[in-house]
Scaffold this motif. Structure first.
Motif, PDB file in Angstrom:
ATOM      1  N   ASP A 120       6.071   9.782 -16.037  1.00 38.66           N
ATOM      2  CA  ASP A 120       4.347   9.902 -15.598  1.00 38.66           C
ATOM      3  C   ASP A 120       3.730   8.521 -15.825  1.00 38.66           C
ATOM      4  O   ASP A 120       3.293   7.946 -15.488  1.00 38.66           O
ATOM      5  N   VAL A 121       3.781   7.609 -17.069  1.00 40.09           N
ATOM      6  CA  VAL A 121       3.069   6.367 -17.863  1.00 40.09           C
ATOM      7  C   VAL A 121       3.946   5.503 -17.125  1.00 40.09           C
ATOM      8  O   VAL A 121       3.419   3.752 -17.064  1.00 40.09           O
ATOM      9  N   ALA A 122       4.673   5.296 -16.041  1.00 43.86           N
ATOM     10  CA  ALA A 122       5.368   4.178 -15.359  1.00 43.86           C
ATOM     11  C   ALA A 122       4.796   4.161 -13.853  1.00 43.86           C
ATOM     12  O   ALA A 122       4.732   3.190 -13.391  1.00 43.86           O
ATOM     13  N   ILE A 123       3.689   4.989 -13.735  1.00 40.78           N
ATOM     14  CA  ILE A 123       2.889   4.898 -12.464  1.00 40.78           C
ATOM     15  C   ILE A 123       2.070   3.512 -13.083  1.00 40.78           C
ATOM     16  O   ILE A 123       1.959   3.156 -11.540  1.00 40.78           O
ATOM     17  N   TRP A 124       1.216   3.325 -14.109  1.00 43.68           N
ATOM     18  CA  TRP A 124       0.320   2.679 -14.277  1.00 43.68           C
ATOM     19  C   TRP A 124       0.446   0.727 -14.338  1.00 43.68           C
ATOM     20  O   TRP A 124       0.723   0.078 -13.770  1.00 43.68           O
ATOM     21  N   PRO A 125       2.317   0.268 -14.895  1.00 42.47           N
ATOM     22  CA  PRO A 125       2.422  -1.062 -14.176  1.00 42.47           C
ATOM     23  C   PRO A 125       2.717  -0.600 -13.104  1.00 42.47           C
ATOM     24  O   PRO A 125       3.043  -2.175 -12.214  1.00 42.47           O
ATOM     25  N   MET A 126       3.312   0.147 -12.336  1.00 42.37           N
ATOM     26  CA  MET A 126       3.836  -0.077 -10.429  1.00 42.37           C
ATOM     27  C   MET A 126       2.552   0.012  -9.833  1.00 42.37           C
ATOM     28  O   MET A 126       2.549  -0.810  -8.946  1.00 42.37           O
ATOM     29  N   LEU A 127       1.493   0.612  -9.935  1.00 43.57           N
ATOM     30  CA  LEU A 127       0.327  -0.106  -9.862  1.00 43.57           C
ATOM     31  C   LEU A 127      -0.441  -0.757 -10.003  1.00 43.57           C
ATOM     32  O   LEU A 127      -0.673  -1.719  -8.572  1.00 43.57           O
ATOM     33  N   VAL A 128       0.105  -2.090 -11.059  1.00 45.17           N
ATOM     34  CA  VAL A 128      -0.295  -2.994 -11.143  1.00 45.17           C
ATOM     35  C   VAL A 128       0.344  -4.309 -10.253  1.00 45.17           C
ATOM     36  O   VAL A 128      -0.323  -4.990  -9.639  1.00 45.17           O
ATOM     37  N   MET A 129       1.380  -3.932 -10.224  1.00 45.89           N
ATOM     38  CA  MET A 129       2.620  -4.771  -9.226  1.00 45.89           C
ATOM     39  C   MET A 129       2.376  -4.590  -8.177  1.00 45.89           C
ATOM     40  O   MET A 129       2.005  -5.389  -6.900  1.00 45.89           O
ATOM     41  N   SER A 130       2.131  -2.883  -7.322  1.00 42.24           N
ATOM     42  CA  SER A 130       2.056  -2.423  -6.297  1.00 42.24           C
ATOM     43  C   SER A 130       0.479  -3.952  -5.715  1.00 42.24           C
ATOM     44  O   SER A 130       0.608  -4.610  -4.184  1.00 42.24           O
ATOM     45  N   GLY A 131      -1.182  -3.444  -6.730  1.00 43.21           N
ATOM     46  CA  GLY A 131      -2.069  -4.880  -6.579  1.00 43.21           C
ATOM     47  C   GLY A 131      -1.735  -6.095  -6.120  1.00 43.21           C
ATOM     48  O   GLY A 131      -2.780  -6.612  -5.457  1.00 43.21           O
ATOM     49  N   VAL A 156       0.924  -1.396  -0.144  1.00 41.88           N
ATOM     50  CA  VAL A 156      -0.086   0.319   0.202  1.00 41.88           C
ATOM     51  C   VAL A 156       0.906   0.825   0.045  1.00 41.88           C
ATOM     52  O   VAL A 156       0.619   2.649  -1.397  1.00 41.88           O
ATOM     53  N   THR A 157       2.043   0.932   0.903  1.00 47.22           N
ATOM     54  CA  THR A 157       2.404   2.667   0.996  1.00 47.22           C
ATOM     55  C   THR A 157       3.427   2.800   0.104  1.00 47.22           C
ATOM     56  O   THR A 157       3.670   3.660  -0.632  1.00 47.22           O
ATOM     57  N   MET A 158       4.134   1.332  -1.416  1.00 46.13           N
ATOM     58  CA  MET A 158       4.702   1.538  -2.404  1.00 46.13           C
ATOM     59  C   MET A 158       3.236   2.524  -3.573  1.00 46.13           C
ATOM     60  O   MET A 158       3.737   2.858  -4.447  1.00 46.13           O
ATOM     61  N   ALA A 159       2.308   2.167  -3.104  1.00 47.18           N
ATOM     62  CA  ALA A 159       2.019   2.332  -4.521  1.00 47.18           C
ATOM     63  C   ALA A 159       1.123   3.814  -3.967  1.00 47.18           C
ATOM     64  O   ALA A 159       0.766   4.568  -4.723  1.00 47.18           O
ATOM     65  N   VAL A 160       0.849   3.918  -2.909  1.00 41.58           N
ATOM     66  CA  VAL A 160       0.674   5.835  -2.583  1.00 41.58           C
ATOM     67  C   VAL A 160       2.045   6.907  -2.759  1.00 41.58           C
ATOM     68  O   VAL A 160       1.734   7.539  -3.425  1.00 41.58           O
ATOM     69  N   LEU A 161       2.897   5.985  -2.739  1.00 42.85           N
ATOM     70  CA  LEU A 161       4.390   7.114  -3.157  1.00 42.85           C
ATOM     71  C   LEU A 161       4.552   6.638  -4.245  1.00 42.85           C
ATOM     72  O   LEU A 161       4.651   7.611  -5.786  1.00 42.85           O
ATOM     73  N   THR A 162       4.482   5.838  -5.123  1.00 39.33           N
ATOM     74  CA  THR A 162       4.085   5.711  -6.617  1.00 39.33           C
ATOM     75  C   THR A 162       4.056   7.271  -7.133  1.00 39.33           C
ATOM     76  O   THR A 162       4.544   8.158  -8.651  1.00 39.33           O
ATOM     77  N   PHE A 163       2.656   7.580  -6.405  1.00 38.64           N
ATOM     78  CA  PHE A 163       1.473   8.662  -7.328  1.00 38.64           C
ATOM     79  C   PHE A 163       2.876  10.125  -7.203  1.00 38.64           C
ATOM     80  O   PHE A 163       2.900  10.634  -7.870  1.00 38.64           O
ATOM     81  N   ALA A 164       2.943   9.540  -5.879  1.00 37.17           N
ATOM     82  CA  ALA A 164       3.491  11.804  -5.273  1.00 37.17           C
ATOM     83  C   ALA A 164       5.491  11.384  -6.426  1.00 37.17           C
ATOM     84  O   ALA A 164       5.278  12.244  -7.495  1.00 37.17           O
TER      85      ALA A 164
END
Length: 401
Positions: free
Chosen positions: A375-386, A290-298
């Motif tokens: 900025d597009v790196a957010i989406w694969p990163m969020l998938v992996m966090s999920g 969860v922390t990695m997902a939230v910080l990915t956006f920032a």
């Protein structure tokens, strides 16, 4: 899930555990030393960009194919023999590299170093499990979990001044000299638990098959893979960000990157300390996800000041350390018995290698297609966090771990 493995040690041999950690730190330094040396190697040996790419990725590629076999071989030949062979391989690779003049020779010797790295990384945790009394096993494996980020960060920090003073060949000789007392110490200190060894190849093959049939070990490998995908992406992005947007020189960018890498080590240790105090590993893995997902956006979002992004990267690396540390703890829990721990660590390392191999090119392709917009790196990163969240919440939690 299988019952937790038993351990014959009545008292933890902390001196031997510390020596085992030194072996891990040493081989992880072989990973970290190369990046800063690439420009010098290209000038001296004539390495092409493709050659440099192979040199940087060869440890990961070898781990995909060798991590599990080297874990299995240890049950046949003995863990101490494989560990000593690993140190010898690194010594031959480092010393041999100092006398070669051709790029292909360097790549062959780099592969030999990679073999040694995998042999150590897969088999040392199983030895630590044997050396630690049951009540100390969590803390002992927690100490081991810091080996990769700590050794890599140290090598990143010291490589640049060493390269300036004594050149890359001198740095490689220093690595060779460090290995000599380590080799002697490991041979003297590590005793082979005979009950964990088998001389029957069919039995070893059955152990590998049983390990791959253990759902828990497969979940551990998969979780490490999707975690590594994210962490490597941040480490890939950070030097170019510091150089291009913050205006730091490449040398200073390496130092700041090393600091972010280093923060993963204390995070691993703190994560294990929480586990030792009774917090479930599954809960700590979920917190990390969860922390990695939230910080990915920032980190990748627009409008965040550069200094704040760097601070967030350090927090990202620190809290993210909860995940690998607790995955190391889960391997002995999911292994059918102690003989399977090295193979289980091989599955864990195999998953990590797949994540590293896929993460960098997938994210790089997306960024390139977007015209260099990270900025597009957010989406694969969020998938992996999920994926990490789902494995932690629905996978490991079902095992009551």
């Amino acid at each position: 899930m299988s019952a937790k493995p038993t351990n014959s040690a009545q008292n933890t041999h902390w001196g031997k555990v510390s020596l085992a950690l030194c072996a891990g730190l040493f081989v992880s330094m072989q990973v970290g030393k190369l990046g800063p040396a690439i420009p010098v190697l290209r000038d001296d040996l004539g390495l092409s960009m493709v050659d440099a790419g192979y040199a940087l990725s060869i440890f990961t590629l070898l781990a995909i194919f060798l991590a599990v076999p080297l874990g299995a071989f240890s049950t046949f030949f003995g863990r101490r023999s494989i560990i000593v062979l690993g140190i010898l391989s690194v010594m031959i690779g480092t010393l041999g590299s100092t006398v070669i003049t051709q790029p292909w020779m360097f790549l062959v010797l780099r592969a030999l170093e990679g073999f040694g790295f995998i042999a150590i990384a897969v088999n040392i945790p199983a030895f630590i499990t044997h050396l630690a009394a049951p009540q100390d096993r969590t803390r002992a494996l927690g100490v081991w979990s810091i080996y990769m980020p700590t050794g890599m960060a140290f090598a990143l920090l010291v490589s640049t001044p060493f390269l300036t003073q004594i050149g890359w060949r001198g740095l490689w000789i220093v690595m060779f000299l460090l290995a000599i007392p380590l080799l002697i110490g490991l041979w003297w200190a590590l005793e082979e638990p005979s009950a964990q060894q088998t001389r029957e190849p069919p039995a070893v093959a059955r152990m590998v098959a049983n390990s791959y049939r253990a759902p828990g070990l497969l979940m551990v490998g998969a979780c490490f893979g999707v975690y590594t995908f994210q962490w490597v992406t941040i480490m890939q992005w950070l030097p170019s960000f510091l150089n291009e947007e913050v205006g730091l020189s490449l040398e200073h960018a390496i130092y700041f990157t090393a600091a972010v890498v280093f923060m993963n080590g204390p995070g691993c240790y703190v994560g294990v300390r929480f586990a030792a105090r009774g917090v479930r590993s599954s809960s700590l893995i979920v917190i990390g996800a969860v922390t990695m997902a939230v910080l990915t956006f920032a980190i990748f979002g627009a409008g965040v000041p550069p200094l704040m992004r760097l601070i967030l990267c350090m927090i990202y690396s620190f809290i993210g350390g909860f995940i690998p540390a607790n995955l190391f703890l889960l391997v002995p829990q999911y292994a059918p018995d102690l003989r399977h721990v090295s193979i289980g660590n091989g599955i864990l390392m195999q998953g990590s290698a797949v994540g590293q191999t896929l993460g960098a090119p997938i994210v790089a392709a997306l960024v390139t297609q977007a015209g260099g917009d990270w900025d597009v790196a957010i989406w694969p990163m969020l998938v992996m966090s999920g994926c990490v969240f789902l494995l932690g919440f629905f996978g490991f939690r079902r095992s009551n771990l």
